[in-house]
Motif scaffolding. Structure first.
Motif, PDB file in Angstrom:
ATOM      1  N   GLY A 606       0.816  -1.199   0.000  1.00 37.41           N
ATOM      2  CA  GLY A 606       0.000   0.000   0.000  1.00 37.41           C
ATOM      3  C   GLY A 606       0.854   1.256   0.000  1.00 37.41           C
ATOM      4  N   LYS A 607       0.190   2.379   0.154  1.00 39.24           N
ATOM      5  CA  LYS A 607       0.869   3.670   0.120  1.00 39.24           C
ATOM      6  C   LYS A 607       1.340   4.089   1.508  1.00 39.24           C
ATOM      7  N   ILE A 608       2.339   4.956   1.529  1.00 39.52           N
ATOM      8  CA  ILE A 608       2.795   5.548   2.790  1.00 39.52           C
ATOM      9  C   ILE A 608       1.788   6.622   3.191  1.00 39.52           C
ATOM     10  N   PRO A 609       1.172   6.523   4.372  1.00 44.75           N
ATOM     11  CA  PRO A 609       0.147   7.500   4.763  1.00 44.75           C
ATOM     12  C   PRO A 609       0.711   8.922   4.794  1.00 44.75           C
ATOM     13  N   SER A 610       0.049   9.830   4.132  1.00 41.06           N
ATOM     14  CA  SER A 610       0.497  11.226   4.127  1.00 41.06           C
ATOM     15  C   SER A 610       0.403  11.851   5.515  1.00 41.06           C
ATOM     16  N   ILE A 632       5.854   9.097  -2.494  1.00 40.56           N
ATOM     17  CA  ILE A 632       6.337   9.325  -1.125  1.00 40.56           C
ATOM     18  C   ILE A 632       5.819  10.673  -0.654  1.00 40.56           C
ATOM     19  N   PRO A 633       5.182  10.752   0.514  1.00 44.15           N
ATOM     20  CA  PRO A 633       4.665  12.038   1.000  1.00 44.15           C
ATOM     21  C   PRO A 633       5.794  13.051   1.191  1.00 44.15           C
ATOM     22  N   GLY A 635       6.908  17.007   2.984  1.00 38.38           N
ATOM     23  CA  GLY A 635       6.581  17.985   4.009  1.00 38.38           C
ATOM     24  C   GLY A 635       7.244  17.659   5.334  1.00 38.38           C
ATOM     25  N   ASN A 636       7.631  18.711   6.076  1.00 39.66           N
ATOM     26  CA  ASN A 636       8.246  18.600   7.411  1.00 39.66           C
ATOM     27  C   ASN A 636       9.449  17.661   7.388  1.00 39.66           C
ATOM     28  N   GLN A 637       9.459  16.671   8.260  1.00 41.96           N
ATOM     29  CA  GLN A 637      10.620  15.804   8.407  1.00 41.96           C
ATOM     30  C   GLN A 637      10.875  14.940   7.167  1.00 41.96           C
ATOM     31  N   PHE A 638       9.856  14.685   6.375  1.00 37.08           N
ATOM     32  CA  PHE A 638      10.019  13.833   5.196  1.00 37.08           C
ATOM     33  C   PHE A 638      10.941  14.470   4.146  1.00 37.08           C
ATOM     34  N   GLU A 639      11.203  15.767   4.269  1.00 38.33           N
ATOM     35  CA  GLU A 639      12.123  16.411   3.346  1.00 38.33           C
ATOM     36  C   GLU A 639      13.573  16.066   3.676  1.00 38.33           C
TER      37      GLU A 639
END
Length: 723
Positions: A606-610, A632-633, A635-639
């Motif tokens: 499945g997808k990574i929850p945004s 891949i979502p 924003g914030n830490q995901f950058e």
């Protein structure tokens, strides 16, 4: 007769004038005291308890809160406002309180400098300013206060050197300047302060040697120089100071051997030389001091073997982090710390010592079987720390009812067999660490009835089978650290336990930063070794806010339960290297304290929850080697996460991966003369028709021209035409 009356009248008049002058002087002096106190009040900018609310000109200042006066002259003799939360500075006009004897402003939030005007307080006996935020140098004019007996300036921000003039105070008994920013050396002249009983300079930046002259002070009782930069050796002259009860020289750069003169102090009860560079064997006479209560020689380079000593009064013996070797002697002591040495054997006589409260034998070379008697000290033993040794065989099985064990740490041995069921009798147990052994058993579900348990570690053993469902109504209510990694557990994740991990569900900000065991002991610290952000790290002390679940490297299957999203206080979660399937729960967005999340090497899809982008404390993320898909979502830490966080998921796309998502591909623009939808028919139809027509026409024309050429018999003519 008239002359006699005149004489008496003159005398009465003179007495009247004198009394008026005295009254005027007293009133003037009292007015000076009042102005000085009002000036002190005006320098206070925050009074949370309103203790200065009655300091007004309409009332007698001798009745003001914190003010004491002499009965006869009504002069201020005491200004005592300790622990009132006052913020502000100390007014320089305090120096006008000419008869002041006690200035006690401890435990407030006063800042600024202590001015030289304090040196005008010639009757001052006690200057008590501990635990404020005062700064600058210690006033040299303090030596003018010739009556001073107590100077307590501990826990401030004083800097500069120690004024040598303080050594001239003839009645000085206590000088406490610890926990400041003082530099320089200890003045040699303090060796002449014969009245000095306590010299406290700990937690500063004082350097140089310890003056041998201090050994001349026959009234000296306490020397505390902890955590400075003192060098050299311990002066043998200290052995002449027969009244010494406390020597604390820990955390310095002192070297050499412990002098034999120091083992002749008849009243010594605390001897702390830990964290220095002392070498050689421990003088045997040191153990013969009948008054010795605390002996701390840890973190040095002491070597040799220990001797037995019959000191029944010793409460604490810390010889940890040295190079001591041989068997452990029979030591009559309540708290024994001999970890990080080279001891090889526990004597059988240790079973005769039933008064021990803390037993830390960790990080040695001890072997054999753990003596059963160590778990039978039911009345007093609270800490049993035998980790990182070579013990083998089974864990002692008979933990008796009513024991007071709070910490059991057997990590890093060669223990095998099963987990004793008698551990359920350890009702006070907070830390249980059996990690890195060869224990072969199923999950010991009976431990869930231990209501005080906070740390449970079984990492790297041979535990197997499913964890099953809870047998208790409220299992593990205080558990903060659960590490079952590197075992062979199977079946579904223990959903029932996740529902009742109360300590991981509630964020209690009112607790503050506190270490486990801090309210119980002054010397022993609970510690644990766990995986943090991909690294194996030993935490020498465990914060009560530290929470982690590590179930990695097992055989768990099924889906990740949504209920894990309710563990709001959880900081580290590692479920990697299992057989987990299904989606990553979107409820993980509620793990607002999470700093590390590792779900790698599973079969998640499945997808990574945004929603996970809302986890602003997340510093480590690993979703690699799964079957995740989609964008891949961002924003914030995901950058901040790199490719390694997502490697092995072939259907994932988008930043930071080089693989772009389908809707991001660049489209081809049509030419003006040719529409994209017509291009295939044009290529297949028009081109092949032209080729066929040209081929047929050319073949017919060639045959006709060849026939004519041979018919007329003039090929040269044809060649000229062709040219």
């Amino acid at each position: 007769m008239a002359m006699k009356k005149l004489y008496i009248g003159s005398l009465l008049g003179a007495l009247l004038v004198h009394s008026l002058v005295v009254e005027l002087a007293i009133c003037s002096s009292n007015f000076t005291d009042q102005l000085a106190l009002l000036s002190f009040k005006s320098s206070i900018n925050f009074d949370p308890n309103n203790v200065l609310s009655n300091w007004t000109q309409e009332t007698n200042f001798c009745g003001w809160a914190g003010v004491s006066c002499s009965r006869r002259s009504q002069r201020v003799t005491g200004l005592i406002l300790r622990g009132m939360g006052l913020q502000g500075t100390i007014s320089s006009r305090v120096g006008n309180l000419s008869f002041l004897q006690v200035l006690d402003l401890r435990n407030n939030s006063l800042h600024g400098h202590l001015t030289d005007e304090v040196g005008r307080l010639h009757y001052l006996t006690s200057l008590l300013l501990t635990n404020n935020m005062l700064e600058g140098g210690i006033p040299m004019d303090l030596h003018r206060c010739r009556m001073l007996r107590l100077i307590y300036l501990t826990k401030n921000n004083f800097n500069g050197s120690i004024p040598k003039e303080l050594s001239t105070l003839p009645f000085l008994r206590y000088l406490a300047l610890g926990e400041n920013k003082l530099t320089g050396t200890i003045p040699l002249s303090f060796g002449n302060t014969s009245s000095l009983q306590r010299l406290v300079l700990q937690f500063n930046n004082i350097h140089g040697r310890i003056p041998t002259e201090l050994g001349q002070l026959q009234n000296l009782q306490t020397i505390s120089f902890t955590d400075n930069r003192l060098t050299g050796t311990i002066p043998p002259s200290f052995g002449n100071t027969s009244n010494l009860t406390w020597i604390d020289l820990a955390y310095n750069i002192i070297h050499g051997r412990i002098s034999t003169e120091l083992v002749q102090l008849p009243n010594l009860h605390t001897f702390d030389l830990s964290s220095n560079y002392l070498t050689g064997p421990i003088p045997s006479g040191l153990f013969n001091l009948s008054s010795l209560l605390h002996l701390l020689l840890g973190a040095n380079r002491l070597n040799g073997q220990l001797r037995e000593f019959p000191n029944n009064s010793l409460r604490l013996l810390d010889l940890s982090i040295n190079e001591l070797s041989g068997p452990i002697p029979s030591l009559v002591v309540r708290n024994l710390f001999i970890s990080h040495n080279k001891f090889t054997e526990i004597p059988s006589a240790i079973c005769n010592v039933s008064s021990v409260e803390i037993l830390d034998l960790s990080h040695n070379s001890l072997s054999g079987v753990i003596p059963q008697c160590l778990v039978n000290f039911s009345n007093v033993l609270s800490v049993l720390d035998l980790r990182m040794n070579n013990f083998h065989g089974s864990i002692p099985t008979s933990f008796v009812e009513g024991n007071k064990l709070r910490t059991i740490n057997l990590n890093g041995n060669q223990l095998e067999g099963k987990v004793p069921r008698s551990l359920a009798t350890c009702r006070h147990l907070e830390v249980l660490d059996f990690g890195n052994n060869s224990i072969n058993d199923t999950f010991p579900y009976w431990l869930e009835t231990l209501l005080e348990l906070q740390v449970l570690v079984f990492q790297s053993n041979k535990l197997h089978g499913p964890m099953g469902s809870s047998k208790a109504q409220l299992p593990f209510p205080k558990l903060r650290i659960l590490d079952l990694s590197h075992n062979e557990f199977s079946g579904f994740l223990p959903t029932t336990y996740f529902k009742h991990f109360k300590a991981m569900r509630i964020i209690n900000e009112s607790v503050g930063l506190r270490y486990m065991g801090q309210s119980y002991y002054n010397y022993y610290n609970d510690s644990v070794t766990i995986m943090i952000k991909g690294l194996e790290i030993e935490l020498p002390r465990i914060l009560t806010i530290f929470t982690t679940i590590d179930l990695s490297h097992n055989k768990f299957s099924g889906e990740i339960p949504n209920v894990m999203g309710k563990l709001h206080a959880l900081r580290f979660l590692n479920l990697s290297h299992n057989y987990l399937v299904g989606n990553i729960p979107s409820s993980f967005e509620n793990l607002c304290s999470l700093e590390s999340l590792d779900l790698s090497s599973n079969q998640l899809s499945g997808k990574i929850p945004s929603q996970l982008t809302s986890l602003t404390f997340l510093a480590v993320l690993n979703f690699s080697k799964n079957h995740l898909e989609g964008r891949i979502p961002r924003g914030n830490q995901f950058e901040t996460f790199e490719n390694s966080s997502y490697n092995g998921n072939l259907a994932l796309c988008g930043f930071p991966l080089s693989k772009e998502c389908e809707d991001n591909k660049t489209q081809l623009h049509p030419t003006p003369m040719l529409h994209k939808e017509d291009y295939p028919s044009f290529a297949r139809g028009f081109s092949w028709k032209v080729v066929q027509m040209g081929y047929v026409c050319g073949m017919v024309l060639g045959l006709v021209m060849g026939y004519l050429m041979f018919l007329i018999g003039k090929p040269k003519w044809f060649v000229r035409i062709a040219k």
